[in-house]
Design a protein around this motif. Structure first.
Motif, PDB file in Angstrom:
ATOM      1  N   THR A 149      40.063  49.539  46.383  1.00  9.16           N
ATOM      2  CA  THR A 149      39.750  50.565  45.377  1.00  9.16           C
ATOM      3  C   THR A 149      39.243  49.949  44.070  1.00  9.16           C
ATOM      4  OG1 THR A 149      42.117  50.567  44.809  1.00  9.16           O
ATOM      5  CG2 THR A 149      41.349  52.283  46.303  1.00  9.16           C
ATOM      6  N   TRP A 151      38.237  50.278  39.644  1.00 12.03           N
ATOM      7  CA  TRP A 151      39.010  50.418  38.412  1.00 12.03           C
ATOM      8  C   TRP A 151      38.796  51.731  37.684  1.00 12.03           C
ATOM      9  CZ3 TRP A 151      34.868  50.942  35.224  1.00 12.03           C
ATOM     10  CH2 TRP A 151      33.705  50.206  35.522  1.00 12.03           C
ATOM     11  N   LYS A 175      44.403  47.058  48.430  1.00  9.15           N
ATOM     12  CA  LYS A 175      44.056  46.105  47.381  1.00  9.15           C
ATOM     13  C   LYS A 175      43.399  46.861  46.228  1.00  9.15           C
ATOM     14  CE  LYS A 175      40.528  43.694  45.985  1.00  9.15           C
ATOM     15  NZ  LYS A 175      40.837  43.604  44.564  1.00  9.15           N
ATOM     16  N   GLU A 178      41.201  44.267  40.519  1.00  5.17           N
ATOM     17  CA  GLU A 178      41.872  43.280  39.666  1.00  5.17           C
ATOM     18  C   GLU A 178      41.897  43.737  38.205  1.00  5.17           C
ATOM     19  OE1 GLU A 178      39.186  43.005  41.472  1.00  5.17           O
ATOM     20  OE2 GLU A 178      37.685  41.609  40.698  1.00  5.17           O
ATOM     21  N   GLU A 213      38.345  39.782  50.913  1.00  2.00           N
ATOM     22  CA  GLU A 213      37.654  39.216  52.082  1.00  2.00           C
ATOM     23  C   GLU A 213      38.600  38.868  53.219  1.00  2.00           C
ATOM     24  OE1 GLU A 213      34.436  36.556  51.381  1.00  2.00           O
ATOM     25  OE2 GLU A 213      33.650  37.806  49.764  1.00  2.00           O
ATOM     26  N   GLY A 229      30.967  49.100  43.950  1.00  2.00           N
ATOM     27  CA  GLY A 229      29.529  49.009  43.715  1.00  2.00           C
ATOM     28  C   GLY A 229      28.767  48.818  45.024  1.00  2.00           C
ATOM     29  N   THR A 232      28.554  45.078  46.344  1.00  2.00           N
ATOM     30  CA  THR A 232      29.810  44.662  46.986  1.00  2.00           C
ATOM     31  C   THR A 232      29.972  45.419  48.301  1.00  2.00           C
ATOM     32  OG1 THR A 232      30.747  44.334  44.789  1.00  2.00           O
ATOM     33  CG2 THR A 232      32.297  44.331  46.611  1.00  2.00           C
ATOM     34  N   CYS A 284      31.346  57.478  39.545  1.00  2.00           N
ATOM     35  CA  CYS A 284      30.320  57.375  40.582  1.00  2.00           C
ATOM     36  C   CYS A 284      29.395  58.576  40.540  1.00  2.00           C
ATOM     37  CB  CYS A 284      30.969  57.241  41.948  1.00  2.00           C
ATOM     38  SG  CYS A 284      32.219  58.486  42.258  1.00  2.00           S
ATOM     39  N   GLN A 331      31.503  44.807  32.523  1.00  2.00           N
ATOM     40  CA  GLN A 331      30.834  46.109  32.571  1.00  2.00           C
ATOM     41  C   GLN A 331      30.212  46.439  31.214  1.00  2.00           C
ATOM     42  OE1 GLN A 331      30.372  47.812  35.353  1.00  2.00           O
ATOM     43  NE2 GLN A 331      29.213  49.346  34.228  1.00  2.00           N
ATOM     44  N   LYS A 334      27.110  44.604  30.997  1.00  2.00           N
ATOM     45  CA  LYS A 334      26.108  45.195  31.899  1.00  2.00           C
ATOM     46  C   LYS A 334      25.465  46.429  31.247  1.00  2.00           C
ATOM     47  CE  LYS A 334      25.759  47.620  36.314  1.00  2.00           C
ATOM     48  NZ  LYS A 334      26.393  48.074  37.536  1.00  2.00           N
ATOM     49  N   GLU A 385      22.139  51.949  38.925  1.00  2.00           N
ATOM     50  CA  GLU A 385      23.377  52.514  38.383  1.00  2.00           C
ATOM     51  C   GLU A 385      23.841  51.686  37.180  1.00  2.00           C
ATOM     52  OE1 GLU A 385      27.163  52.262  40.613  1.00  2.00           O
ATOM     53  OE2 GLU A 385      27.345  54.405  40.255  1.00  2.00           O
TER      54      GLU A 385
HETATM   55  O1  TXE Z   1      32.936  46.695  41.426  1.00  2.00           O
HETATM   56  P1  TXE Z   1      33.228  46.042  42.820  1.00  2.00           P
HETATM   57  P2  TXE Z   1      32.812  46.029  39.976  1.00  2.00           P
HETATM   58  C1  TXE Z   1      29.737  50.073  40.474  1.00  2.00           C
HETATM   59  C2  TXE Z   1      29.262  50.160  39.053  1.00  2.00           C
HETATM   60  C3  TXE Z   1      29.713  48.859  38.475  1.00  2.00           C
HETATM   61  C4  TXE Z   1      29.521  47.935  39.641  1.00  2.00           C
HETATM   62  C5  TXE Z   1      30.329  46.664  39.597  1.00  2.00           C
HETATM   63  O2  TXE Z   1      27.864  50.247  39.016  1.00  2.00           O
HETATM   64  O3  TXE Z   1      28.926  48.448  37.404  1.00  2.00           O
HETATM   65  O4  TXE Z   1      29.908  48.698  40.753  1.00  2.00           O
HETATM   66  O5  TXE Z   1      31.691  46.961  39.353  1.00  2.00           O
HETATM   67  C6  TXE Z   1      36.696  44.532  45.380  1.00  2.00           C
HETATM   68  N1  TXE Z   1      35.292  41.497  49.255  1.00  2.00           N
HETATM   69  N2  TXE Z   1      30.996  50.746  40.708  1.00  2.00           N
HETATM   70  O6  TXE Z   1      32.294  44.640  40.042  1.00  2.00           O
HETATM   71  O7  TXE Z   1      32.966  44.590  42.837  1.00  2.00           O
HETATM   72  C7  TXE Z   1      37.148  44.471  43.944  1.00  2.00           C
HETATM   73  O8  TXE Z   1      38.162  43.514  43.789  1.00  2.00           O
HETATM   74  C8  TXE Z   1      36.170  42.503  49.222  1.00  2.00           C
HETATM   75  C9  TXE Z   1      30.902  52.036  41.327  1.00  2.00           C
HETATM   76  O9  TXE Z   1      34.078  46.200  39.297  1.00  2.00           O
HETATM   77  O10 TXE Z   1      32.521  46.891  43.813  1.00  2.00           O
HETATM   78  C10 TXE Z   1      37.584  45.902  43.732  1.00  2.00           C
HETATM   79  O11 TXE Z   1      38.878  46.106  44.268  1.00  2.00           O
HETATM   80  N3  TXE Z   1      36.424  43.230  48.137  1.00  2.00           N
HETATM   81  C11 TXE Z   1      32.199  52.548  41.758  1.00  2.00           C
HETATM   82  C12 TXE Z   1      36.553  46.691  44.527  1.00  2.00           C
HETATM   83  O12 TXE Z   1      35.989  45.749  45.446  1.00  2.00           O
HETATM   84  C13 TXE Z   1      35.766  42.926  47.016  1.00  2.00           C
HETATM   85  C14 TXE Z   1      33.431  52.141  41.102  1.00  2.00           C
HETATM   86  C15 TXE Z   1      35.425  47.278  43.688  1.00  2.00           C
HETATM   87  O13 TXE Z   1      34.818  46.262  42.947  1.00  2.00           O
HETATM   88  C16 TXE Z   1      34.826  41.867  46.977  1.00  2.00           C
HETATM   89  C17 TXE Z   1      33.372  50.806  40.532  1.00  2.00           C
HETATM   90  C18 TXE Z   1      34.601  41.140  48.163  1.00  2.00           C
HETATM   91  N4  TXE Z   1      33.741  40.125  48.219  1.00  2.00           N
HETATM   92  C19 TXE Z   1      32.176  50.177  40.331  1.00  2.00           C
HETATM   93  N5  TXE Z   1      34.334  41.788  45.726  1.00  2.00           N
HETATM   94  C20 TXE Z   1      32.242  53.909  42.350  1.00  2.00           C
HETATM   95  N6  TXE Z   1      31.618  54.096  43.509  1.00  2.00           N
HETATM   96  O14 TXE Z   1      32.877  54.800  41.804  1.00  2.00           O
HETATM   97  C21 TXE Z   1      34.937  42.746  45.001  1.00  2.00           C
HETATM   98  N7  TXE Z   1      35.811  43.434  45.771  1.00  2.00           N
END
Ligand code: TXE
Length: 492
Positions: A149, A151, A175, A178, A213, A229, A232, A284, A331, A334, A385
């Motif tokens: 999930t 943040w 999970k 962080e 992972e 995102g 990811t 989102c 963020q 960004k 986004e």
């Molecule tokens: O999200 P991440 P981030 C979008 C938004 C934002 C961008 C980056 O555009 O600017 O994503 O945000 C876990 N293997 N959204 O970097 O990385 C991570 O620990 C497995 C849209 O914070 O997608 C966290 O628990 N897991 C969005 C989760 O993935 C991994 C909400 C989300 O983090 C991983 C948030 C890996 N290799 C950001 N790397 C929405 N859809 O609402 C990271 N994670």
């Protein structure tokens, strides 16, 4: 600072690494809690606990009705804890207390609804085309589900996964992000209070590469439910593909809020402002593109600017605050990068466009509510986004053009349409490529209504009856009732 522990097999444990990291309050930019830095060993322990709970424990022996009752009891406990949980979330992610209270007061409904659904999961009797054979289906849980999930709405988005996963009879390793793990760890205590057997829900905190992972690639994890995102998400999908695992992905979007000249403009202005500036744009479903019918374009922009200028920024724990900080430092950077990109691309900045240096914003990561006009549909600011309080306004002349622009991104999570014409409302809702279309409203979600993305916004649906199917698999059972020994060399 409180040093938290993780939930594995019903025990509150320290991470195998012996390391913790700081969780930072985005309003003060200061650390306020210590979160366990989990790793592969913790994931292995948590998956083993979830697997044992799935195969051997009390959980499997519960009737579906008893399982549903546990979920509903959990919902009641969450309702009682909602104010305290909301305060933790606001401290951890900087979202407004009014928003987080609203979310936490609503979270119990996911557990009540899916708790109610638990004993309504039914198979079918197939009127099979072979005489003397009885054929029926069973809907069975998948096994261990990994819930990953983000943040922005930590407990709400977790509830969207945990409630259907548990209702279907799975066990879970969760999970959290962080950046917002504290509410998850406090929430973890409620499962025990509700009476869930140990190991049914496990929580491992830490970084994506260190916890996410190994969890996704673990041989005993059957399904991944991810919100985050799209980059990811793509990586998570690839990792899951190696194990041929089931997956649901919710990956954000670039949603269009489309205002026609026949709309009730007072309502539309409020809808467009709330679509992008509520939750500081960190949602989102943010309506980050406003498509405005050309005859009302200037008039509408003026009204939008007037309303957006009134937004009160400041301490997210203050109930009067309307726009809070950006949750994370990366963020924040960004969002500012995208503002620079938009200016370089030639978009016209009509409001904001800078960090917010207001006294009420303290040392937090605040960005001024920002509005660009003169945005071309192909610009990066109109395609990618941002996930922050940045609105791109694009004019259009015809319905056809509005549909083309709205559908002209890789995403398809949501869209808004503002019109008083029923014909337009129906035509647009059919033609927009989005998992959710709102007409004369925006940002409405419910535990009852399926939510998810078209195109790059994701796979699968959360909430509603559809959601439980994402956590079930169908078995077809054949029983010979005629005693006809089949010819062993011919397919029956
Ligand atoms: O999200 P991440 P981030 C979008 C938004 C934002 C961008 C980056 O555009 O600017 O994503 O945000 C876990 N293997 N959204 O970097 O990385 C991570 O620990 C497995 C849209 O914070 O997608 C966290 O628990 N897991 C969005 C989760 O993935 C991994 C909400 C989300 O983090 C991983 C948030 C890996 N290799 C950001 N790397 C929405 N859809 O609402 C990271 N994670």
């Amino acid at each position: 600072m409180k040093k938290h522990r993780m939930l594995i097999g019903g025990q509150w444990v320290e991470p195998a690494s012996g390391a913790w990291f700081e969780s930072v309050n985005p309003f003060t930019a200061a650390p306020w809690a210590l979160v366990p830095r989990g790793g592969k060993d913790d994931v292995d322990r948590a998956v083993a606990a979830a697997k044992a709970a799935f195969y051997d424990g009390e959980w499997r022996k519960l009737t579906a009705t008893a399982r549903g009752a546990l979920l509903r009891r959990l919902g009641d406990i969450i309702a009682a804890e909602a104010p305290a949980l909301a305060e933790i979330e606001t401290t951890d992610n900087g979202k407004l207390i009014a928003e987080m209270r609203g979310q936490l007061n609503y979270v119990p409904q996911w557990f009540h609804y899916f708790g109610g659904l638990a004993d309504k999961i039914e198979g079918r009797v197939i009127p099979i085309d072979k005489p003397g054979v009885f054929n029926f289906t069973r809907e069975e849980p998948l096994g261990v589900v990994a819930a990953i999930t983000p943040w922005n709405s930590p407990l709400l988005l977790a509830a969207w996964k945990l409630a259907p996963a548990l209702a279907a009879g799975n066990t879970v390793v969760w999970k959290p992000s962080e950046f917002s793990s504290v509410s998850a760890l406090v929430f973890g205590e409620l499962f025990e209070r509700a009476g869930f057997p140990p190991g049914v829900v496990n929580i491992v905190t830490g970084y994506g590469n260190e916890v996410g992972e190994p969890l996704i690639t673990h041989g005993d994890v059957a399904k991944i439910a991810f919100t985050g995102g799209d980059r990811t998400g793509e990586h998570v999908y690839q990792l899951a593909a190696r194990g041929i695992k089931r997956i649901t992905l919710e990956l954000g979007g670039k949603s269009a809020n489309i205002v026609f000249d026949d709309a009730d403009l007072d309502e539309a202005v409020k809808g467009v402002v709330s679509g992008i500036f509520a939750a500081t744009g960190q949602t989102c479903i943010a309506g980050s593109r406003a498509l405005i019918h050309r005859p009302i374009h200037e008039k509408f922009v003026e009204r939008l600017l007037a309303l957006a200028r009134t937004a009160r920024m400041g301490n997210p724990l203050d109930a009067a605050t309307q726009v809070g900080p950006i949750t994370t430092r990366p963020q924040y950077e960004k969002v500012l990068d995208y503002i620079r990109i938009a200016k370089d691309e030639g978009a016209v900045c009509r409001l904001g466009g800078t960090p917010a240096n207001r006294p009420e914003c303290g040392s937090g990561w605040f960005v001024e509510p920002t509005i660009f006009t003169g945005v071309q549909p192909g610009m990066r600011i109109a395609q990618e986004e941002v996930f922050g309080p940045v609105l791109s306004i694009i004019p259009f002349d015809t319905e056809e053009e509005a549909v083309r622009i709205a559908n002209g991104t890789v995403y398809g999570l949501a869209a808004g349409v503002w019109t008083t014409s029923i014909r337009r409302a129906l035509t647009m809702s059919e033609r927009l490529e989005a998992g959710t279309v709102w007409v004369n409203t925006y940002r409405a979600v419910s535990y009852m209504s399926p939510f998810g993305g078209y195109k790059r916004s994701g796979i699968g649906r959360e909430s509603g009856i559809e959601a439980i199917r994402e956590y079930l698999q169908t078995k077809s059972v054949w029983i010979d009732i005629a005693g006809n020994a089949p010819n062993p060399f011919v397919m029956r």
